[in-house]
Design an enzyme around this catalytic site. Structure first.
Site, PDB file in Angstrom:
ATOM      1  CE1 TYR A 130       1.615  -1.074  -2.316  1.00  0.00           C
ATOM      2  CE2 TYR A 130       0.246  -1.575  -4.217  1.00  0.00           C
ATOM      3  CZ  TYR A 130       0.380  -1.357  -2.858  1.00  0.00           C
ATOM      4  OH  TYR A 130      -0.715  -1.456  -2.035  1.00  0.00           O
ATOM      5  CD  GLN A 192      -0.117   1.626   4.807  1.00  0.00           C
ATOM      6  OE1 GLN A 192      -0.461   2.703   4.338  1.00  0.00           O
ATOM      7  NE2 GLN A 192      -0.980   0.653   5.004  1.00  0.00           N
ATOM      8  CG  ASN A 215      -5.553   2.029  -3.607  1.00  0.00           C
ATOM      9  OD1 ASN A 215      -4.524   2.677  -3.401  1.00  0.00           O
ATOM     10  ND2 ASN A 215      -6.198   1.408  -2.639  1.00  0.00           N
ATOM     11  CB  SER A 238      -7.878  -0.413 -14.446  1.00  0.00           C
ATOM     12  OG  SER A 238      -6.931  -1.118 -13.697  1.00  0.00           O
ATOM     13  CD  GLN A 260      -9.088  -3.014 -17.624  1.00  0.00           C
ATOM     14  OE1 GLN A 260      -8.268  -2.445 -16.927  1.00  0.00           O
ATOM     15  NE2 GLN A 260      -9.038  -4.321 -17.831  1.00  0.00           N
ATOM     16  CG  HIS A 263      -8.929  -3.783 -12.376  1.00  0.00           C
ATOM     17  ND1 HIS A 263      -8.099  -4.717 -11.834  1.00  0.00           N
ATOM     18  CD2 HIS A 263      -8.855  -3.942 -13.713  1.00  0.00           C
ATOM     19  CE1 HIS A 263      -7.531  -5.436 -12.800  1.00  0.00           C
ATOM     20  NE2 HIS A 263      -7.991  -4.982 -13.954  1.00  0.00           N
ATOM     21  CD  GLU A 328      -4.340   0.898 -17.319  1.00  0.00           C
ATOM     22  OE1 GLU A 328      -5.514   1.050 -16.917  1.00  0.00           O
ATOM     23  OE2 GLU A 328      -3.553   0.101 -16.802  1.00  0.00           O
ATOM     24  CG  HIS A 329      -5.917  -1.051 -20.885  1.00  0.00           C
ATOM     25  ND1 HIS A 329      -6.387  -0.947 -19.598  1.00  0.00           N
ATOM     26  CD2 HIS A 329      -4.762  -1.741 -20.819  1.00  0.00           C
ATOM     27  CE1 HIS A 329      -5.556  -1.557 -18.779  1.00  0.00           C
ATOM     28  NE2 HIS A 329      -4.548  -2.042 -19.485  1.00  0.00           N
ATOM     29  CG  ASP A 362      -5.406  -6.858 -17.923  1.00  0.00           C
ATOM     30  OD1 ASP A 362      -4.764  -5.844 -18.192  1.00  0.00           O
ATOM     31  OD2 ASP A 362      -6.602  -6.845 -17.566  1.00  0.00           O
ATOM     32  CD  GLU A 416      26.116  29.325 -20.136  1.00  0.00           C
ATOM     33  OE1 GLU A 416      26.776  28.735 -19.265  1.00  0.00           O
ATOM     34  OE2 GLU A 416      25.292  28.754 -20.874  1.00  0.00           O
ATOM     35  CG  HIS A 421      32.067  26.937 -16.722  1.00  0.00           C
ATOM     36  ND1 HIS A 421      31.806  27.465 -15.494  1.00  0.00           N
ATOM     37  CD2 HIS A 421      31.215  25.896 -16.876  1.00  0.00           C
ATOM     38  CE1 HIS A 421      30.832  26.785 -14.923  1.00  0.00           C
ATOM     39  NE2 HIS A 421      30.457  25.809 -15.743  1.00  0.00           N
TER      40      HIS A 421
HETATM   41  N1  LIG Z   1      -2.584   1.129 -14.142  1.00  0.00           N
HETATM   42  C1  LIG Z   1      -2.152  -0.092 -14.051  1.00  0.00           C
HETATM   43  O1  LIG Z   1      -1.199  -0.474 -14.707  1.00  0.00           O
HETATM   44  C2  LIG Z   1      -2.816  -1.065 -13.099  1.00  0.00           C
HETATM   45  C3  LIG Z   1      -2.482  -2.432 -13.111  1.00  0.00           C
HETATM   46  C4  LIG Z   1      -3.086  -3.280 -12.176  1.00  0.00           C
HETATM   47  C5  LIG Z   1      -3.974  -2.765 -11.237  1.00  0.00           C
HETATM   48  N2  LIG Z   1      -4.255  -1.424 -11.274  1.00  0.00           N
HETATM   49  C6  LIG Z   1      -5.076  -0.779 -10.275  1.00  0.00           C
HETATM   50  O2  LIG Z   1      -4.512  -1.102  -9.010  1.00  0.00           O
HETATM   51  C7  LIG Z   1      -5.503  -0.879  -8.035  1.00  0.00           C
HETATM   52  C8  LIG Z   1      -5.512  -1.974  -7.017  1.00  0.00           C
HETATM   53  O3  LIG Z   1      -6.231  -1.446  -5.939  1.00  0.00           O
HETATM   54  P1  LIG Z   1      -6.529  -2.245  -4.635  1.00  0.00           P
HETATM   55  O4  LIG Z   1      -7.290  -1.336  -3.740  1.00  0.00           O
HETATM   56  O5  LIG Z   1      -7.111  -3.568  -5.004  1.00  0.00           O
HETATM   57  O6  LIG Z   1      -5.112  -2.571  -4.007  1.00  0.00           O
HETATM   58  P2  LIG Z   1      -3.910  -1.611  -3.532  1.00  0.00           P
HETATM   59  O7  LIG Z   1      -2.866  -2.535  -3.013  1.00  0.00           O
HETATM   60  O8  LIG Z   1      -3.525  -0.672  -4.589  1.00  0.00           O
HETATM   61  O9  LIG Z   1      -4.505  -0.762  -2.341  1.00  0.00           O
HETATM   62  C9  LIG Z   1      -4.765  -1.341  -1.101  1.00  0.00           C
HETATM   63  C10 LIG Z   1      -4.151  -0.470  -0.025  1.00  0.00           C
HETATM   64  O10 LIG Z   1      -4.801   0.796  -0.002  1.00  0.00           O
HETATM   65  C11 LIG Z   1      -4.732   1.307   1.312  1.00  0.00           C
HETATM   66  N3  LIG Z   1      -6.024   1.937   1.638  1.00  0.00           N
HETATM   67  C12 LIG Z   1      -7.261   1.424   1.421  1.00  0.00           C
HETATM   68  N4  LIG Z   1      -8.193   2.266   1.914  1.00  0.00           N
HETATM   69  C13 LIG Z   1      -7.534   3.320   2.467  1.00  0.00           C
HETATM   70  C14 LIG Z   1      -7.947   4.512   3.144  1.00  0.00           C
HETATM   71  N5  LIG Z   1      -9.233   4.801   3.322  1.00  0.00           N
HETATM   72  N6  LIG Z   1      -6.990   5.358   3.561  1.00  0.00           N
HETATM   73  C15 LIG Z   1      -5.678   5.104   3.341  1.00  0.00           C
HETATM   74  N7  LIG Z   1      -5.240   3.976   2.721  1.00  0.00           N
HETATM   75  C16 LIG Z   1      -6.155   3.103   2.295  1.00  0.00           C
HETATM   76  C17 LIG Z   1      -4.489   0.162   2.257  1.00  0.00           C
HETATM   77  O11 LIG Z   1      -3.311   0.378   2.960  1.00  0.00           O
HETATM   78  C18 LIG Z   1      -4.305  -1.054   1.350  1.00  0.00           C
HETATM   79  O12 LIG Z   1      -3.161  -1.792   1.686  1.00  0.00           O
HETATM   80  C19 LIG Z   1      -6.822  -0.715  -8.782  1.00  0.00           C
HETATM   81  O13 LIG Z   1      -7.111   0.644  -8.834  1.00  0.00           O
HETATM   82  C20 LIG Z   1      -6.506  -1.237 -10.166  1.00  0.00           C
HETATM   83  O14 LIG Z   1      -7.331  -0.650 -11.131  1.00  0.00           O
HETATM   84  C21 LIG Z   1      -3.690  -0.587 -12.166  1.00  0.00           C
HETATM   85  N1  LIG Z   2      -5.977  -4.282 -16.135  1.00  0.00           N
HETATM   86  C1  LIG Z   2      -4.963  -4.060 -15.148  1.00  0.00           C
HETATM   87  C2  LIG Z   2      -4.205  -2.823 -15.526  1.00  0.00           C
HETATM   88  O1  LIG Z   2      -5.025  -1.716 -15.482  1.00  0.00           O
HETATM   89  C3  LIG Z   2      -3.981  -5.215 -15.019  1.00  0.00           C
HETATM   90  C4  LIG Z   2      -4.567  -6.511 -14.542  1.00  0.00           C
HETATM   91  C5  LIG Z   2      -3.977  -7.451 -13.757  1.00  0.00           C
HETATM   92  N2  LIG Z   2      -4.856  -8.454 -13.607  1.00  0.00           N
HETATM   93  C6  LIG Z   2      -5.914  -8.189 -14.286  1.00  0.00           C
HETATM   94  N3  LIG Z   2      -5.763  -6.998 -14.852  1.00  0.00           N
HETATM   95 ZN   LIG Z   3      -7.337  -5.900 -15.757  1.00  0.00          ZN
END
Ligand SMILES: NC(=O)c1ccc[n+]([C@@H]2O[C@H](COP(=O)([O-])OP(=O)(O)OC[C@H]3O[C@@H](n4cnc5c(N)ncnc54)[C@H](O)[C@@H]3O)[C@@H](O)[C@H]2O)c1
Ligand SMILES: N[C@H](CO)Cc1c[nH]c[nH+]1
Ligand SMILES: [Zn+2]
Length: 433
Positions: A130, A192, A215, A238, A260, A263, A328-329, A362, A416, A421
């Protein structure tokens, strides 16, 4: 405004609230939506995927348009600059070099007691990656997921990422996918996409393990499909926790907190500091850096709800609070970061010293940026080659070796209440049929 609170007040409760932000009562309605999406995709396949893509991503697609075509992949190379391609290739090399270190190896031990024992590592057949794409495009996340899968020699690697306007996928994401050896790409995102990978649809193949961050919707979906498929960890919105003393640069600390927070409105940015002047200066610097921030609205939301500065009595107290949060970080912006390191028990990635902003991790330091969030670093780790591997135990006994343990097995099986067995061993010892 980034709030400043003192250690004696309700620091622990506040940190807990921020840590729990993806599994508290406020997200229950999101979980209900995610459950509905999972059920619909399981029952109706592509039809439901297309329905939710229209609803949540505002893109009307046909099933035959879900898969990214060869000509789109070729065209992507024309759309990225030489500098960007160069940076992607540098990141690829560094991430691969890091992930090739200490790849788990199969082993077999032939004991003097005529017992052979071992572990045999094999990759999953199919991995689903993903790559988030709602609020930003993440070519770096493509590399962080696809390279470990490649090093683990997964035969079939599928990637999903949300469609942009007209169904388009960011060309840098498509280039990164090709550089890292992804075989199939589908333009779907959110719950989905996780459902499609977990259950399979007419168009999208079912996989064995789903990896990658996302997310709140993506993270809840991964949690709910775990068991049907494997997952890496709950790598959600994040977070960064900075421990800083009076020697830290407030402008740099503010920039790292914002890096962070930008994001996601659910991202978390926390500073624990021993120095009241630093706390105030970080607060001011952060306000200034937010003024013409291109992602100001979402970033301010994150700072307002899940941003915090805590004044602590000592670096030891900061380390203990950080362990409870399990960020996380974690950045150690202090005079002697190596001295505090032994006190850190739970963190996805630890960044030591003034010249190591979290952004190097990152993009290209090498270690994986897909990391556990919301306290999951207490029990989970970064995505790695082992995420795509499982191991089978290897056991072989000679007749003599079996005789040596037969009575102990007999006693245990009898205790047992499992006579067959015991019988399965006894018959071999007695050479009966
Ligand atoms: N922990 C990690 O290692 C790491 C690394 C990189 C990014 N991240 C995180 O990834 C996330 C990326 O989020 P993003 O939103 O940019 O992209 P995303 O791809 O995670 O989410 C987008 C999707 O969310 C769905 N969505 C949005 N609103 C919705 C609703 N109201 N109901 C149902 N589905 C809905 C949609 O289908 C959309 O395709 C951020 O939270 C970022 O902090 C975490
Ligand atoms: N900080 C994110 C992980 O929480 C990863 C990322 C990708 N691009 C930028 N930042
Ligand atoms: Zn980042």
């Amino acid at each position: 405004m980034l709030r400043i609170i003192t250690q004696q007040a309700d620091v622990r409760a506040e940190l807990q609230r921020i840590c729990d932000r993806t599994h508290d009562e406020q997200v229950l309605h999101k979980e209900a939506t995610v459950r509905e999406v999972l059920q619909a995709v399981k029952r109706q396949g592509d039809k439901a995927v297309l329905h939710y893509t229209a609803e949540f991503d505002k893109q009307t697609l046909k099933a035959e348009e879900l898969r990214v075509t060869g000509s789109e992949l070729d065209a992507a190379y024309q759309q990225v600059s030489k500098e960007l391609l160069g940076a992607i290739r540098l990141a690829c090399r560094q991430i691969e070099a890091f992930h090739r270190q200490r790849v788990p190896k199969s082993w077999v031990h032939f004991g003097d007691d005529e017992v052979v024992l071992g572990k045999r590592y094999t990759p999953v057949d199919r991995a689903g990656l993903y790559v988030p794409g709602g609020r930003a495009a993440y070519p770096s996340t493509v590399l962080m997921n696809a390279i470990p899968a490649h090093v683990a020699a997964v035969p079939h690697v599928v990637m999903v990422t949300p469609p942009g306007p007209g169904g388009a996928i960011n060309p840098a994401v498509l280039v990164a996918a090709q550089e890292a050896g992804v075989q199939e790409i589908y333009r779907i995102g959110g719950a989905q996409a996780i459902a499609a990978l977990a259950y399979g649809t007419e168009t999208i193949p079912k996989v064995d393990v789903i990896t990658g961050p996302g997310n709140i919707y993506v993270t809840l979906a991964k949690k709910l499909v775990y068991g049907t498929v494997g997952i890496d960890s709950l790598a959600g919105p994040s977070e960064v926790l900075v421990i800083a003393d009076e020697t830290a640069n407030p402008v740099h600390v503010a920039a790292d907190l914002l890096a962070q927070a930008e994001h996601d409105p659910m991202a978390a940015a926390i500073l624990l500091t021993t120095d009241a002047a630093l706390a105030k200066n970080v607060q001011l610097a952060l306000e200034r850096q937010l003024v013409d921030h291109p992602r100001r609205i979402d970033t301010e939301k994150a700072i307002a709800h899940y941003g915090l500065i805590v004044l602590v009595e000592s670096l030891e107290a900061a380390a203990e609070l950080s362990n409870e949060f399990a960020p996380e970080h974690l950045e150690l912006e202090i005079k002697d970061p190596w001295a505090l390191l032994p006190q850190i028990r739970h963190a996805g990635a630890i960044f030591l010293g003034y010249s190591t902003p979290e952004a190097v991790g990152d993009y290209l330091a090498g270690p994986n940026h897909t990391l556990p969030t919301s306290g999951a670093a207490r029990y989970a780790s970064a995505l790695g080659v082992e995420t795509f591997l499982k191991h089978s135990s290897i056991i072989q006994y000679s007749q003599t070796a079996l005789q040596n343990v037969a009575s102990a097995i007999d006693v245990l099986a009898t205790a047992e209440g499992l006579p067959s067995h015991a019988d399965s061993v006894r018959r071999r010892i007695q050479q009966e049929d």
